[in-house]
Design an enzyme around this catalytic site. Structure first.
Site: not given
Length: 534
Positions: A432, A451
């Protein structure tokens, strides 16, 4: 000469069991190829199948091990694999050299076979006819079994290592030992490196390993001790001479220099060294640079061996397009048709919130995403913050939704930035964007909850959606800033590999090293080496 030992039989059984279990089912029987005869085979030497059955009957090995032998010789119609009319065949020598190289660079003596070694010594001394007819069959079968043992160890990974215990969730690859052995015999061992079922990175590291063994043989080196915290161009001293010798051995300093002056050439060499180690490339010797230069050579050898072991677990040559994130490198590599198209910096999980090593398949690009706060972060961070400040959610553009869940609305404050890339997995990990761009300027980028934050999300989205007429650069940018979440299906087949390599050879031939961020090297080294000091 003594016949094959009971120990060898057990090892052959072990190798065959692994071949069977790695495929997850009982080994299928291969029919005998009776079309092969002495008029169309490379050798006129054949043996009776009953002799193999008699030999197998006297061995204490499971049926799967015996099936491995039967299948290999069935597909050859019981033609000798390692002998021809001139004596021991060419491919036997090539295989033996291949195995000896493995024993030398790996330091793994578990497959050493003294019985076959004595015959190999005889052949080296007296030529290909040194093995008499009376011993030919035992040596034939012994070499076949030895190949299975060697290939099982060299190409299928050290079976003492449980990949899951080492937090490696990429499935081990499967190797077809029969096909590999058939290829080696068919090409008579020539150019066998081209047929090795390992990623090409394995061979590149192996060559660097030989180089580091040679450095160690020359006396390696002691820790560097500098009187100043930082050494820069123009400084002098014995430690600078030591650095020059060291960088000449590792190939960073192209031309040897016996002076103790910090020259511009040395500054360029230091920058090259810093590049290979992922350090700030300022050409200054001090701090992290000095520590890396002082790392014992034996530790670097162990580090290379650990990463060679990891490489045996991955596909030999992933085909097509894919994404590779190397966690210790803090980089995402975009591979297109087998070659790197581009790469970018990433931020990965902290040592307390490790990014998991696994593989997935890219499925969605999500523009203007919501961030659904994970339960762990909600409990440990968000709820305590709400108790301290009732306006916390509004200040951070968050809201309650569902059954007691919290999410952050799309927009510039969103922790996921303006786009995320999903490859569904059990670990809730994805790629992301991020509003915290300054973190990409750090040389060590382990700041996330697990992440992976990418530095150039627009470029990555353009590559993933390339070829789709509706997704021009302008349309992608508009969707990123729309403020309304939008899922886009990825039509291409794009695997995503999240890997962990602390030593590798880059496209320019440079040997790179990185820190053991999560301690995975340490765990592997403890299992691989009795006295490892990673």
């Amino acid at each position: 000469m003594k016949p094959l030992s009971f120990f060898l039989a057990l090892c052959l059984a072990f190798a065959a069991c692994k071949q069977s279990s790695s495929n997850g089912h009982k080994m299928a029987k291969i029919a005998r190829d009776t079309a092969i005869s002495d008029t169309n085979s490379f050798s006129t030497l054949f043996f009776d199948s009953t002799s193999l059955e008699t030999w197998l009957a006297g061995r204490s090995m499971p049926d799967t091990a015996k099936a491995l032998f039967r299948n290999f010789y069935n597909q050859r119609n019981y033609q000798y694999a390692w002998f021809d009319s001139t004596g021991i065949a060419e491919q036997a020598g090539h295989f033996w050299n291949l195995q000896q190289n493995y024993l030398a660079y790996s330091g793994d003596s578990s497959i050493f076979n003294p019985y076959l070694q004595r015959w190999a010594d005889s052949v080296n001394s007296y030529g290909p006819k040194a093995i008499p007819d009376s011993a030919r069959l035992l040596v034939e079968w012994g070499l076949t079994g030895q190949f299975f043992r060697y290939a099982n160890k060299a190409y299928m990974g050290d079976r003492r290592l449980n990949a899951r215990d080492l937090e490696w969730f990429i499935p081990r690859k499967r190797v077809d030992l029969l096909s590999m052995l058939d290829t080696l015999v068919r090409v008579k061992g020539k150019d066998i490196d081209r047929y090795e079922p390992v990623n090409k990175q394995y061979g590149l590291l192996r060559e660097q390993l030989k180089r580091y063994y040679e450095i160690e043989r020359q006396g390696a080196w002691d820790p560097l001790v500098a009187k100043k915290k930082k050494l820069v161009t123009g400084d002098t001293g014995m430690v600078i001479l030591q650095v020059k010798k060291r960088l000449a051995l590792t190939g960073d300093l192209p031309l040897a220099d016996s002076s103790n002056l910090f020259t511009p050439e040395l500054e360029a060499a230091v920058k090259h060294f810093q590049f290979r180690y992922g350090l700030k490339e300022d050409g200054v010797i001090g701090g992290a640079t000095l520590r890396e230069m002082s790392t014992p050579i034996r530790q670097r050898i162990h580090q290379i061996l650990v990463n060679m072991e990891r490489i045996r677990w991955v596909p030999a040559e992933p085909s097509g397009n894919f994404l590779l994130v190397n966690i210790p490198e803090f980089r995402l590599h975009v591979i297109e048709n087998g070659k790197q198209a581009f790469s970018m910096n990433v931020v990965v999980g902290t040592s307390q919130n490790n990014t998991v090593i696994f593989t997935g398949k890219l499925k969605y690009v999500v523009f203007s995403p919501y961030w659904n706060v994970p339960p762990g972060i909600l409990k440990k961070e968000i709820l305590p913050a709400i108790r301290r400040n009732p306006n916390y959610l509004e200040r951070h553009d968050m809201e309650w939704f569902g059954n007691g869940q919290v999410r952050q609305r799309p927009g510039p404050k969103n922790s996921l930035g303006l786009v995320k890339f999903l490859f569904p997995n059990n670990y809730n990990i994805y790629l992301h964007d991020t509003p915290s761009k300054s973190l990409f300027n750090e040389s060590k980028r382990a700041f996330s909850h697990g992440c992976i934050r990418v530095e150039e999300p627009l470029k990555l989205a353009e590559w993933i959606l390339s070829g789709e007429n509706s997704w021009t650069t302008d349309n992608i940018i508009a969707a990123m800033y729309a403020g309304k979440e939008r899922f886009v299906n990825v039509k291409k087949d794009i695997p995503v590999f999240i890997g962990y390599f602390t030593a590798w050879v880059d496209q320019q031939g440079n040997l790179n090293f990185r820190d053991d961020l999560y301690g995975h090297d340490k765990k592997m080294a403890a299992k691989m080496f009795r006295s490892a000091t990673p």
